[in-house]
Design a protein around this motif. Structure first.
Motif, mmCIF file in Angstrom:
data_model
loop_
_atom_site.group_PDB
_atom_site.id
_atom_site.type_symbol
_atom_site.label_atom_id
_atom_site.label_comp_id
_atom_site.label_asym_id
_atom_site.label_seq_id
_atom_site.Cartn_x
_atom_site.Cartn_y
_atom_site.Cartn_z
ATOM 1 N N LEU A 110 0.823 -1.210 0.000
ATOM 2 C CA LEU A 110 0.000 0.000 0.000
ATOM 3 C C LEU A 110 0.862 1.267 0.000
ATOM 4 O O LEU A 110 0.485 2.288 0.582
ATOM 5 C CB LEU A 110 -0.977 0.025 1.177
ATOM 6 N N VAL A 111 1.981 1.202 -0.691
ATOM 7 C CA VAL A 111 2.797 2.392 -0.940
ATOM 8 C C VAL A 111 2.386 3.026 -2.259
ATOM 9 O O VAL A 111 2.266 4.244 -2.362
ATOM 10 C CB VAL A 111 4.301 2.050 -0.945
ATOM 11 N N LEU A 112 2.136 2.207 -3.282
ATOM 12 C CA LEU A 112 1.680 2.690 -4.582
ATOM 13 C C LEU A 112 0.292 2.138 -4.889
ATOM 14 O O LEU A 112 -0.087 1.071 -4.411
ATOM 15 C CB LEU A 112 2.648 2.263 -5.685
ATOM 16 N N THR A 113 -0.450 2.875 -5.718
ATOM 17 C CA THR A 113 -1.780 2.453 -6.133
ATOM 18 C C THR A 113 -2.054 2.975 -7.533
ATOM 19 O O THR A 113 -1.407 3.916 -8.001
ATOM 20 C CB THR A 113 -2.845 2.969 -5.141
ATOM 21 N N HIS A 114 -3.005 2.364 -8.219
ATOM 22 C CA HIS A 114 -3.350 2.789 -9.576
ATOM 23 C C HIS A 114 -3.955 4.192 -9.564
ATOM 24 O O HIS A 114 -4.734 4.532 -8.680
ATOM 25 C CB HIS A 114 -4.340 1.828 -10.207
ATOM 26 N N ALA A 115 -3.586 4.969 -10.603
ATOM 27 C CA ALA A 115 -4.109 6.337 -10.719
ATOM 28 C C ALA A 115 -4.435 6.672 -12.164
ATOM 29 O O ALA A 115 -4.333 7.821 -12.578
ATOM 30 C CB ALA A 115 -3.107 7.329 -10.147
ATOM 31 N N GLY A 116 -4.833 5.662 -12.958
ATOM 32 C CA GLY A 116 -5.160 5.889 -14.361
ATOM 33 C C GLY A 116 -4.156 5.223 -15.279
ATOM 34 O O GLY A 116 -3.464 4.272 -14.887
ATOM 35 N N ILE A 117 -4.076 5.702 -16.522
ATOM 36 C CA ILE A 117 -3.171 5.118 -17.510
ATOM 37 C C ILE A 117 -2.402 6.207 -18.246
ATOM 38 O O ILE A 117 -2.789 7.384 -18.227
ATOM 39 C CB ILE A 117 -3.931 4.245 -18.541
ATOM 40 N N VAL A 118 -1.315 5.787 -18.875
ATOM 41 C CA VAL A 118 -0.511 6.663 -19.727
ATOM 42 C C VAL A 118 -0.451 6.016 -21.102
ATOM 43 O O VAL A 118 -0.027 4.859 -21.232
ATOM 44 C CB VAL A 118 0.921 6.834 -19.170
ATOM 45 N N GLU A 119 -0.897 6.720 -22.136
ATOM 46 C CA GLU A 119 -0.826 6.179 -23.488
ATOM 47 C C GLU A 119 0.631 6.029 -23.915
ATOM 48 O O GLU A 119 1.475 6.874 -23.612
ATOM 49 C CB GLU A 119 -1.569 7.091 -24.469
ATOM 50 N N GLN A 120 0.929 4.925 -24.603
ATOM 51 C CA GLN A 120 2.278 4.653 -25.079
ATOM 52 C C GLN A 120 2.328 4.773 -26.604
ATOM 53 O O GLN A 120 1.330 4.552 -27.296
ATOM 54 C CB GLN A 120 2.704 3.248 -24.660
ATOM 55 N N GLU A 121 3.494 5.113 -27.113
ATOM 56 C CA GLU A 121 3.645 5.230 -28.567
ATOM 57 C C GLU A 121 3.390 3.890 -29.245
ATOM 58 O O GLU A 121 2.825 3.820 -30.337
ATOM 59 C CB GLU A 121 5.053 5.726 -28.901
ATOM 60 N N HIS A 122 3.813 2.821 -28.604
ATOM 61 C CA HIS A 122 3.594 1.474 -29.136
ATOM 62 C C HIS A 122 3.002 0.593 -28.043
ATOM 63 O O HIS A 122 3.390 0.678 -26.875
ATOM 64 C CB HIS A 122 4.916 0.863 -29.623
ATOM 65 N N GLY A 123 2.080 -0.261 -28.427
ATOM 66 C CA GLY A 123 1.535 -1.232 -27.480
ATOM 67 C C GLY A 123 0.428 -0.664 -26.594
ATOM 68 O O GLY A 123 -0.123 0.405 -26.844
ATOM 69 N N TRP A 124 0.129 -1.426 -25.538
ATOM 70 C CA TRP A 124 -0.945 -1.072 -24.627
ATOM 71 C C TRP A 124 -0.580 0.150 -23.798
ATOM 72 O O TRP A 124 0.594 0.418 -23.547
ATOM 73 C CB TRP A 124 -1.224 -2.243 -23.671
ATOM 74 N N PRO A 125 -1.591 0.883 -23.304
ATOM 75 C CA PRO A 125 -1.305 1.951 -22.331
ATOM 76 C C PRO A 125 -0.654 1.369 -21.079
ATOM 77 O O PRO A 125 -0.851 0.193 -20.754
ATOM 78 C CB PRO A 125 -2.688 2.531 -22.019
#
Length: 267
Positions: free
Chosen positions: A164-179
């Motif tokens: 519980l130090v890090l948690t999801h906060a959305g996504i970042v689009e990548q130039e190639h492949g999945w976000p």
């Protein structure tokens, strides 16, 4: 758990998480937790893709398309807490339960409280990078740390979610492949919910009662697997719920099983 209408919107997905308290993204046979997939698609096997006659991927199924977007939109809009926080798989937690989950870390809820968590050198480097630079994805963190060690950083990111130090906060689009998943410090992402922390005992009982209410019947092993607890702690907590009238127990083939009996009330 009583049947409910299928989830058809992001707000509906948020309402589902609020109603059950803790859910998986995808169902898992050995865990008693409900899943967002089942809330969207019903009790059927996970269907990922629409394919042509040659088996070539054409698109996600409509249900998977909704789930794939909402699992990231929920934490991005702080409608649900998401991450590998329970049972080593991605789970969703209602904002109302975030403080009960976090109090078990014995940290105070400040953004930099991870410094007292006994982290490894790599874990600490990752957490400090996110503290200084804001929410980051894996590739961004590797760049900030000047490392190409994808396996090591990915392992660090997963372990920091379990802590519980890090948690999801959305996504970042990548130039190639999945976000890529954007990760923030848990205590910063959920700072409003962590201003007041419950007692450890109240938090433990609330988490157990939440699983019991959604699952209907659980053994100590079921509860322990769902929350990542030792079986003894799970059994003690279920017995405490029984003493307060929130649960009733019976034997099934020699195994003690608890069922919800009434609404859980804080001490």
């Amino acid at each position: 758990m009583e049947s409910a209408p299928r989830v058809r919107s992001l707000n509906g997905a948020a309402g589902f998480v609020d109603r059950v308290g803790i859910a998986l993204v995808f169902p898992k046979d050995d865990l008693v937790l409900p899943s967002l997939w089942e809330a969207i698609a019903g009790a059927r096997e996970v269907e990922w893709a629409v394919r042509d006659t040659a088996g070539t991927f054409l698109s996600f199924t409509p249900e998977m398309d909704r789930l794939w977007r909402w699992k990231d939109d929920l934490p991005a809009e702080r409608l649900a807490c998401a991450g590998r926080h329970l049972a080593r798989v991605v789970s969703l937690v209602s904002p109302a339960l975030v403080s009960s989950l976090y109090v078990r870390t014995e940290r105070d809820g400040r953004a930099d409280d991870f410094r007292a968590a006994g982290l490894s050198s790599l874990q600490l480097e990752i957490a400090e990078a996110v503290l200084e630079n804001g929410p980051c994805c894996g590739p961004e963190i590797r760049m900030l740390l000047s490392t190409s060690d994808k396996r090591g950083v990915d392992a660090g990111l997963q372990s920091l979610q379990r802590l519980l130090v890090l948690t999801h906060a959305g996504i970042v689009e990548q130039e190639h492949g999945w976000p890529a998943i954007r990760l923030d410090l848990f205590a910063r992402q959920w700072r409003t919910q962590l201003r007041r922390l419950p007692s450890a005992d109240d938090a433990r009982r609330r988490l157990a009662a939440t699983v019991l209410q959604s699952a209907g019947d659980v053994s100590a092993a079921d509860l322990g697997a769902a929350l990542g607890w030792r079986r003894r702690e799970a059994a003690v907590t279920l017995a405490e719920l029984e003493e307060t009238g929130a649960a009733a127990s019976h034997d099934e083939a020699g195994i003690k099983v608890w069922s919800p009996r009434g609404a859980f009330r804080d001490a």
